[in-house]
Write an enzyme that holds these catalytic residues in place. Structure first.
Site, PDB file in Angstrom:
ATOM      1  N   ALA A   6       5.343  29.871  -7.752  1.00  0.00           N
ATOM      2  CA  ALA A   6       5.494  28.367  -6.877  1.00  0.00           C
ATOM      3  C   ALA A   6       5.811  27.825  -7.758  1.00  0.00           C
ATOM      4  CB  ALA A   6       4.643  28.161  -6.280  1.00  0.00           C
ATOM      5  N   GLY A   7       5.820  28.132  -8.929  1.00  0.00           N
ATOM      6  CA  GLY A   7       5.634  26.355  -9.837  1.00  0.00           C
ATOM      7  C   GLY A   7       7.753  26.079  -9.881  1.00  0.00           C
ATOM      8  N   ARG A  57      11.887  21.264 -15.336  1.00  0.00           N
ATOM      9  CA  ARG A  57      12.858  21.027 -17.027  1.00  0.00           C
ATOM     10  C   ARG A  57      14.015  22.013 -17.315  1.00  0.00           C
ATOM     11  NH1 ARG A  57       7.982  22.286 -20.628  1.00  0.00           N
ATOM     12  NH2 ARG A  57       7.266  23.137 -18.917  1.00  0.00           N
ATOM     13  N   LYS A  64      13.790  28.116 -10.623  1.00  0.00           N
ATOM     14  CA  LYS A  64      13.310  29.356 -12.240  1.00  0.00           C
ATOM     15  C   LYS A  64      13.155  30.581 -11.719  1.00  0.00           C
ATOM     16  CE  LYS A  64       9.075  28.358 -14.666  1.00  0.00           C
ATOM     17  NZ  LYS A  64       8.499  27.408 -15.672  1.00  0.00           N
ATOM     18  N   GLY A 102      -2.411  24.060  -8.192  1.00  0.00           N
ATOM     19  CA  GLY A 102      -2.830  24.497  -9.603  1.00  0.00           C
ATOM     20  C   GLY A 102      -3.474  26.411  -9.289  1.00  0.00           C
ATOM     21  N   TYR A 130       2.387  36.403 -14.267  1.00  0.00           N
ATOM     22  CA  TYR A 130       3.303  35.021 -14.299  1.00  0.00           C
ATOM     23  C   TYR A 130       4.768  35.249 -13.507  1.00  0.00           C
ATOM     24  CZ  TYR A 130      -0.610  31.347 -15.657  1.00  0.00           C
ATOM     25  OH  TYR A 130      -2.024  30.538 -16.094  1.00  0.00           O
ATOM     26  N   GLY A 131       5.364  34.765 -12.807  1.00  0.00           N
ATOM     27  CA  GLY A 131       6.744  34.864 -12.785  1.00  0.00           C
ATOM     28  C   GLY A 131       8.016  34.711 -13.691  1.00  0.00           C
ATOM     29  N   ARG A 177      69.102  52.038  -7.685  1.00  0.00           N
ATOM     30  CA  ARG A 177      69.027  50.954  -8.125  1.00  0.00           C
ATOM     31  C   ARG A 177      70.630  50.706  -8.116  1.00  0.00           C
ATOM     32  NH1 ARG A 177      67.870  53.849 -14.408  1.00  0.00           N
ATOM     33  NH2 ARG A 177      69.420  54.363 -14.058  1.00  0.00           N
TER      34      ARG A 177
HETATM   35  C1  UD1 Z   1      -1.265  27.106 -17.766  1.00  0.00           C
HETATM   36  C2  UD1 Z   1      -2.560  27.976 -17.671  1.00  0.00           C
HETATM   37  C3  UD1 Z   1      -2.727  27.230 -19.037  1.00  0.00           C
HETATM   38  C4  UD1 Z   1      -1.640  28.245 -20.042  1.00  0.00           C
HETATM   39  C5  UD1 Z   1      -0.753  29.084 -19.514  1.00  0.00           C
HETATM   40  C6  UD1 Z   1       0.134  29.549 -20.076  1.00  0.00           C
HETATM   41  C7  UD1 Z   1      -3.910  27.228 -15.607  1.00  0.00           C
HETATM   42  C8  UD1 Z   1      -5.134  25.869 -15.108  1.00  0.00           C
HETATM   43  N1  UD1 Z   1      -4.078  27.185 -17.136  1.00  0.00           N
HETATM   44  O1  UD1 Z   1      -1.223  26.365 -17.161  1.00  0.00           O
HETATM   45  O2  UD1 Z   1      -4.397  27.774 -20.248  1.00  0.00           O
HETATM   46  O3  UD1 Z   1      -2.486  28.537 -21.413  1.00  0.00           O
HETATM   47  O4  UD1 Z   1      -0.640  28.703 -17.955  1.00  0.00           O
HETATM   48  O5  UD1 Z   1       1.437  29.055 -19.511  1.00  0.00           O
HETATM   49  O6  UD1 Z   1      -4.052  28.540 -15.101  1.00  0.00           O
HETATM   50  N2  UD1 Z   1       1.982  28.226 -10.446  1.00  0.00           N
HETATM   51  C9  UD1 Z   1       1.474  28.366  -8.854  1.00  0.00           C
HETATM   52  N3  UD1 Z   1       1.209  27.529  -8.082  1.00  0.00           N
HETATM   53  C10 UD1 Z   1       0.848  26.132  -9.088  1.00  0.00           C
HETATM   54  C11 UD1 Z   1       0.405  26.479 -10.016  1.00  0.00           C
HETATM   55  C12 UD1 Z   1       0.979  27.154 -11.050  1.00  0.00           C
HETATM   56  O7  UD1 Z   1       2.449  28.943  -8.475  1.00  0.00           O
HETATM   57  O8  UD1 Z   1       0.212  25.488  -8.195  1.00  0.00           O
HETATM   58  C13 UD1 Z   1       2.992  29.241 -11.146  1.00  0.00           C
HETATM   59  C14 UD1 Z   1       3.916  28.786 -12.057  1.00  0.00           C
HETATM   60  O9  UD1 Z   1       4.527  28.607 -11.126  1.00  0.00           O
HETATM   61  C15 UD1 Z   1       3.832  29.641 -13.703  1.00  0.00           C
HETATM   62  C16 UD1 Z   1       2.214  29.534 -13.283  1.00  0.00           C
HETATM   63  O10 UD1 Z   1       1.944  29.790 -12.402  1.00  0.00           O
HETATM   64  O11 UD1 Z   1       4.227  30.460 -13.160  1.00  0.00           O
HETATM   65  C17 UD1 Z   1       1.735  28.298 -14.486  1.00  0.00           C
HETATM   66  O12 UD1 Z   1       1.890  27.108 -14.141  1.00  0.00           O
HETATM   67  P1  UD1 Z   1       1.913  26.162 -15.252  1.00  0.00           P
HETATM   68  O13 UD1 Z   1       2.221  25.177 -14.461  1.00  0.00           O
HETATM   69  O14 UD1 Z   1       3.479  26.704 -15.991  1.00  0.00           O
HETATM   70  O15 UD1 Z   1       0.350  26.116 -15.846  1.00  0.00           O
HETATM   71  P2  UD1 Z   1       0.099  25.426 -17.155  1.00  0.00           P
HETATM   72  O16 UD1 Z   1      -0.001  24.185 -17.449  1.00  0.00           O
HETATM   73  O17 UD1 Z   1       0.539  25.502 -18.421  1.00  0.00           O
END
Ligand code: UD1
Ligand code: MG
Length: 462
Positions: free
Chosen positions: A12-13, A17, A24, A86, A108-109, A446
């Site tokens: 969902a992120g 960047r 993404k 989160g 993670y996606g 031709r």
């Molecule tokens: C997260 C972890 C961290 C880990 C890191 C590895 C937590 C709190 N932290 O941090 O310990 O070292 O990943 O990369 O879990 N996402 C959602 N919905 C949200 C938030 C995030 O779907 O509300 C998804 C993002 O798309 C991504 C993943 O979860 O695929 C991680 O999110 P991101 O924001 O990158 O977490 P970090 O802060 O990097």
């Protein structure tokens, strides 16, 4: 009995960047969206169900990967996380789709190179009263949640970078985010999450300390390679993973016996199947499903997409081949283009600046220089002369041309479709033929050549 596996992919992120209008998780890696890689790997684990938590660019993501997800796992769902509060909140959204008798595997996606073998190991470490956690040892763990262990090495919890003490920041073991958790506990722990932390988010990572409190076993698994747990946040990291994937695919090909002139200069964006003693020169790009038979040679700077190249074929430099099949011992190029629907039998020669589209050419047929063959059935041993154009399009519709075996079309001839050229016919150079051409004869269309005896070259006036 082992618990059945349900997989939750967090996607969902936003990926700010990337500085891109494309979400993404849709950014392509080796020609496939990041999330597509994760779905495909997840599917190889044959999970009971698969759920993708999506948010940013939601409709675009569903449209792009809807059919991939349906094909991957029959029991699947798209779970909307309207607001990104989160990782813990994200998993919460998927809870209604999960059952208490299952083990939830969180992926993670934007971590596309995760390997199925590693995930199987991780799953094997979890069970009814045990969860497991994939960690990674990094020289520079900046940005990662840190794995906090006690003196005996037991995991106590995860602390996020922004919440960590200076001492915790020195921990080099990072959280990859990938974990396997029994749903019955996950449900309880997620219900207890609070967002009183530096980022005001519901951290999935907080469940580790809860598991320790509840006496549920937490087993960490250190990732065998760093590459497979690397996330992608910007175009630089995307290119780094692309290079990683290129390297590993080149390695697989070489170990399968393929000669690569330079393993750093081949791009396989799809699946490449190869026979024995295949030789591939620099800068070849393979897309979709490509099969190369035994002893095939691919020259420099070729692009091949969804095609089948039979044994002993030589594809010379600078060729583009798409949705085509090439018969054994044929020679293609340099500078040839085979477009969709091209079917070449054995021993066919296609030379420089020749384009073939939606046409079949039978054994031994040749088009060696500067020609267009479109919507045609070309017989065995036909010689398409230099500069021959099949005029298949009348401005509104496409028409078919049939050229019988052993016919020769003269240089610079235009064959206006629909047209049939009989077997063994010869068409004189420079002819424009719009009526059927009889077999075995010379047909010329031709203006006749004339010489004017009385003609004198004009003289400049004084
Ligand atoms: C997260 C972890 C961290 C880990 C890191 C590895 C937590 C709190 N932290 O941090 O310990 O070292 O990943 O990369 O879990 N996402 C959602 N919905 C949200 C938030 C995030 O779907 O509300 C998804 C993002 O798309 C991504 C993943 O979860 O695929 C991680 O999110 P991101 O924001 O990158 O977490 P970090 O802060 O990097
Ligand atoms: Mg991240």
């Amino acid at each position: 009995m082992p618990l059945s596996i349900s997989i939750v992919i967090l996607a969902a992120g936003q990926g700010k960047r990337m500085k891109s209008d494309l979400p993404k998780v849709l950014q392509p890696l080796a020609g496939k969206p990041l999330l597509g890689h994760v779905i495909d790997t997840a599917a190889t684990l044959a999970p009971k169900s698969l759920h993708v938590v999506y948010g940013h660019g939601g409709e675009q993501v569903r449209a792009a990967l809807g059919s991939t997800l349906s094909a991957a796992v029959p029991q699947h769902s798209w779970v909307l996380q309207a607001e990104q509060l989160g990782t813990g909140h994200a998993v919460q959204q998927a809870l209604p789709a999960l059952h208490d008798g299952e083990l939830a595997l969180v992926l993670y996606g934007d971590v596309p190179l995760i390997r199925a073998t590693t995930l199987r190991e991780l799953i094997a470490l979890a069970g009814t009263d045990a969860m497991s956690l994939l960690t990674v040892l990094l020289d520079d763990p900046t940005g990662y949640g840190r794995i906090v262990r006690d003196a005996a090495g037991r995991v106590l919890g995860i602390v996020e970078q922004k919440d960590a003490t200076p001492e915790q920041l020195r921990i080099r073991e990072g959280n990859t985010g990938v974990m396997a958790v029994p749903v019955v506990h996950l449900r309880r722990w997620l219900g207890r999450l609070r967002n009183a932390n530096a980022q005001g988010e519901y951290y999935l990572t907080d469940i580790i300390a809860m598991a320790v409190d509840d006496g549920v076993k937490v087993t960490p698994l250190v990732a065998p390679t760093i590459e497979e747990v690397l996330g992608v946040n910007d175009k630089l990291q995307l290119a780094e993973l692309e290079a990683e994937l290129r390297k590993s695919r080149a390695r697989e090909l070489m170990l399968a016996g393929v000669t690569l002139v330079d393993p750093a200069r081949i791009d396989v964006r799809g699946t490449l199947t190869t026979g024995r003693d295949v030789f591939i020169d620099v800068n070849a790009v393979f897309e979709g499903a490509v099969t190369l038979g035994h002893r095939v040679r691919i020259g420099p700077n070729c692009v091949l997409r969804d095609c089948h190249i039979a044994d002993d074929v030589r594809v010379n430099a600078h060729c583009v081949i798409e949705e085509a099949s090439v018969g054994a011992a044929s020679i293609i190029g340099p500078f040839a283009r085979l477009r969709p629907g091209t079917q070449l039998a054995d021993d066919v020669h296609i030379g420089n600046f020749v384009e073939v589209k939606n046409s079949s050419m039978d054994t031994g047929a040749k088009a060696n220089h500067l020609a267009y063959v479109g919507d045609a059935t070309v017989g065995a041993r036909v010689n398409i002369g230099a500069g021959t154009i099949i005029a298949n399009y009348d401005g509104a519709n496409k028409h078919h041309t049939t050229i019988g075996a052993d016919a020769h079309t003269g240089s610079n001839s235009v064959l206006v479709a629909p047209l049939t050229v009989g077997e063994g016919a010869t068409i004189g150079a420079g002819s424009t033929v719009s009526k059927d051409v009889p077999a075995g004869k010379l047909t010329v269309a031709r203006a006749k050549q004339v010489t004017l005896d009385a003609w004198k070259r004009p003289q400049r006036k004084r």
